[in-house]
Scaffold this motif. Structure first.
Motif, PDB file in Angstrom:
ATOM      1  N   ALA A  33       0.858  -1.186   0.000  1.00 27.19           N
ATOM      2  CA  ALA A  33       0.000   0.000   0.000  1.00 27.19           C
ATOM      3  C   ALA A  33       0.896   1.240   0.000  1.00 27.19           C
ATOM      4  O   ALA A  33       1.864   1.311   0.753  1.00 27.19           O
ATOM      5  N   LEU A  34       0.597   2.184  -0.873  1.00 28.07           N
ATOM      6  CA  LEU A  34       1.485   3.325  -1.082  1.00 28.07           C
ATOM      7  C   LEU A  34       1.762   4.057   0.234  1.00 28.07           C
ATOM      8  O   LEU A  34       0.850   4.612   0.846  1.00 28.07           O
ATOM      9  N   TYR A  39      -0.869  11.371  -1.727  1.00 29.19           N
ATOM     10  CA  TYR A  39       0.393  10.647  -1.917  1.00 29.19           C
ATOM     11  C   TYR A  39       0.647  10.362  -3.390  1.00 29.19           C
ATOM     12  O   TYR A  39       1.797  10.286  -3.836  1.00 29.19           O
ATOM     13  N   TRP A  40      -0.434  10.171  -4.156  1.00 28.74           N
ATOM     14  CA  TRP A  40      -0.281   9.823  -5.565  1.00 28.74           C
ATOM     15  C   TRP A  40       0.197  11.004  -6.401  1.00 28.74           C
ATOM     16  O   TRP A  40       0.579  10.823  -7.559  1.00 28.74           O
ATOM     17  N   ARG A  75      -3.762   2.203  -8.859  1.00 30.20           N
ATOM     18  CA  ARG A  75      -4.459   3.299  -8.187  1.00 30.20           C
ATOM     19  C   ARG A  75      -5.869   2.929  -7.718  1.00 30.20           C
ATOM     20  O   ARG A  75      -6.555   3.772  -7.155  1.00 30.20           O
ATOM     21  N   PHE A 112      -8.084  -0.181  -5.606  1.00 29.99           N
ATOM     22  CA  PHE A 112      -8.017  -1.453  -4.890  1.00 29.99           C
ATOM     23  C   PHE A 112      -8.927  -2.504  -5.525  1.00 29.99           C
ATOM     24  O   PHE A 112      -8.491  -3.634  -5.789  1.00 29.99           O
ATOM     25  N   HIS A 124      -3.201   1.459  -4.090  1.00 27.30           N
ATOM     26  CA  HIS A 124      -4.061   2.371  -3.336  1.00 27.30           C
ATOM     27  C   HIS A 124      -5.026   1.568  -2.464  1.00 27.30           C
ATOM     28  O   HIS A 124      -5.625   0.578  -2.909  1.00 27.30           O
ATOM     29  N   THR A 125      -5.170   1.979  -1.212  1.00 28.36           N
ATOM     30  CA  THR A 125      -6.150   1.397  -0.304  1.00 28.36           C
ATOM     31  C   THR A 125      -6.880   2.539   0.398  1.00 28.36           C
ATOM     32  O   THR A 125      -6.538   3.718   0.235  1.00 28.36           O
ATOM     33  N   ARG A 126      -7.893   2.176   1.190  1.00 28.04           N
ATOM     34  CA  ARG A 126      -8.736   3.201   1.813  1.00 28.04           C
ATOM     35  C   ARG A 126      -7.922   4.165   2.676  1.00 28.04           C
ATOM     36  O   ARG A 126      -8.201   5.366   2.696  1.00 28.04           O
ATOM     37  N   VAL A 132      -4.806   5.046   2.381  1.00 23.84           N
ATOM     38  CA  VAL A 132      -3.751   5.770   1.666  1.00 23.84           C
ATOM     39  C   VAL A 132      -4.289   7.149   1.288  1.00 23.84           C
ATOM     40  O   VAL A 132      -5.333   7.254   0.641  1.00 23.84           O
ATOM     41  N   GLU A 133      -3.599   8.197   1.716  1.00 27.72           N
ATOM     42  CA  GLU A 133      -4.023   9.548   1.360  1.00 27.72           C
ATOM     43  C   GLU A 133      -3.914   9.750  -0.156  1.00 27.72           C
ATOM     44  O   GLU A 133      -2.897   9.410  -0.764  1.00 27.72           O
ATOM     45  N   LYS A 134      -4.973  10.291  -0.751  1.00 18.61           N
ATOM     46  CA  LYS A 134      -4.956  10.495  -2.200  1.00 18.61           C
ATOM     47  C   LYS A 134      -3.834  11.437  -2.628  1.00 18.61           C
ATOM     48  O   LYS A 134      -3.322  11.336  -3.748  1.00 18.61           O
TER      49      LYS A 134
END
Length: 237
Positions: free
Chosen positions: A84-85, A118-119, A152, A154, A110-112, A114-116
């Motif tokens: 997970a990122l 970060y991408w 990006r 899950f 990406h998982t729940r 993971v802050e968006k």
């Protein structure tokens, strides 16, 4: 830098190598304190390892006379890491650590939790990822770059890509509270899934278990992602 990692563009006629980028030159001067006549360990990206004699070193360039590069790099671990990122700073360290340990296939997921944002980090540019992979290779005296894939979503990953990744591999889901301790001495091809800070949410855990992954844990302690990944790889392999 335990290895001067060369690209094919650095090499002339298989006998001479020229290093011109500032990072490697600075490392030769300030860390190795290299002087002409020194013999250093060299390797070619995607190729073999050997020795080279430093012929010249200045602010603009270093040249090496190459001995045969006939030593194979260390064997890779039989694992595909699905991670997970992490936070950008932790991502950089984790990529370097797992590369040094011999991981050759990495999926950032990406998982729940993971802050968006970060991408959108500059750490996810191909140039930055390549930089951290190279640092890991140089540390471990390795030459084979890992393959990094970005996922990006899950659900699309679990429903679309995961079944193929599990073919011929043992799927291990590392998550606190799972019923089985992390196994030791695994030799079979493995898919290792590690969640973000805070872990996977219960729905994600259920989907991964339903897909055929085994739940494992590292004990009662809650570890940072970079620590957990290192501990898992060391214990498994």
């Amino acid at each position: 830098m335990n290895l001067i990692l060369l690209t094919h563009d650095d090499i002339e006629n298989d006998r001479l190598a020229r290093v011109r980028d500032p990072r490697r030159l600075r490392h030769l001067r300030e860390v190795h304190r290299a002087t002409p006549g020194d013999r250093l360990t060299l390797g070619v990206v995607g190729g073999h390892i050997g020795q080279g004699e430093l012929l010249t070193l200045c602010d603009q360039e270093a040249t090496f006379a190459l001995s045969p590069l006939d030593q194979a790099p260390p064997p890779p671990l039989p694992v595909h890491l699905v991670l997970a990122l992490p936070r950008p700073r932790m991502l950089a360290r984790t990529l370097e650590h797992v590369t040094a340990l011999g991981v050759k296939q990495i999926t950032l997921l990406h998982t729940r939790r993971v802050e968006k944002s970060y991408w959108m980090s500059p750490e996810l540019t191909p140039e930055k990822i390549h930089h951290h992979l190279v640092l890991g290779l140089e540390q471990a005296r390795d030459t084979l770059l890992p393959e990094v894939t970005l996922e990006r979503g899950f659900r699309p990953f679990v429903e679309g890509r995961l079944p193929a990744l599990l073919e011929g591999r043992r799927g291990l889901l590392a998550h606190p509270g799972m019923p089985s301790a992390c196994p030791r001495g695994v030799e079979a091809p493995t898919l290792l899934l590690v969640g973000p800070e805070g872990g996977f949410i219960p729905w994600e855990v259920e989907r991964l278990l339903e897909a055929g992954c085994e739940g494992i844990h590292l004990g009662q302690r809650i570890l940072r992602v970079e620590t957990a990944v290192t501990a898992l790889l060391a214990r498994l392999f």
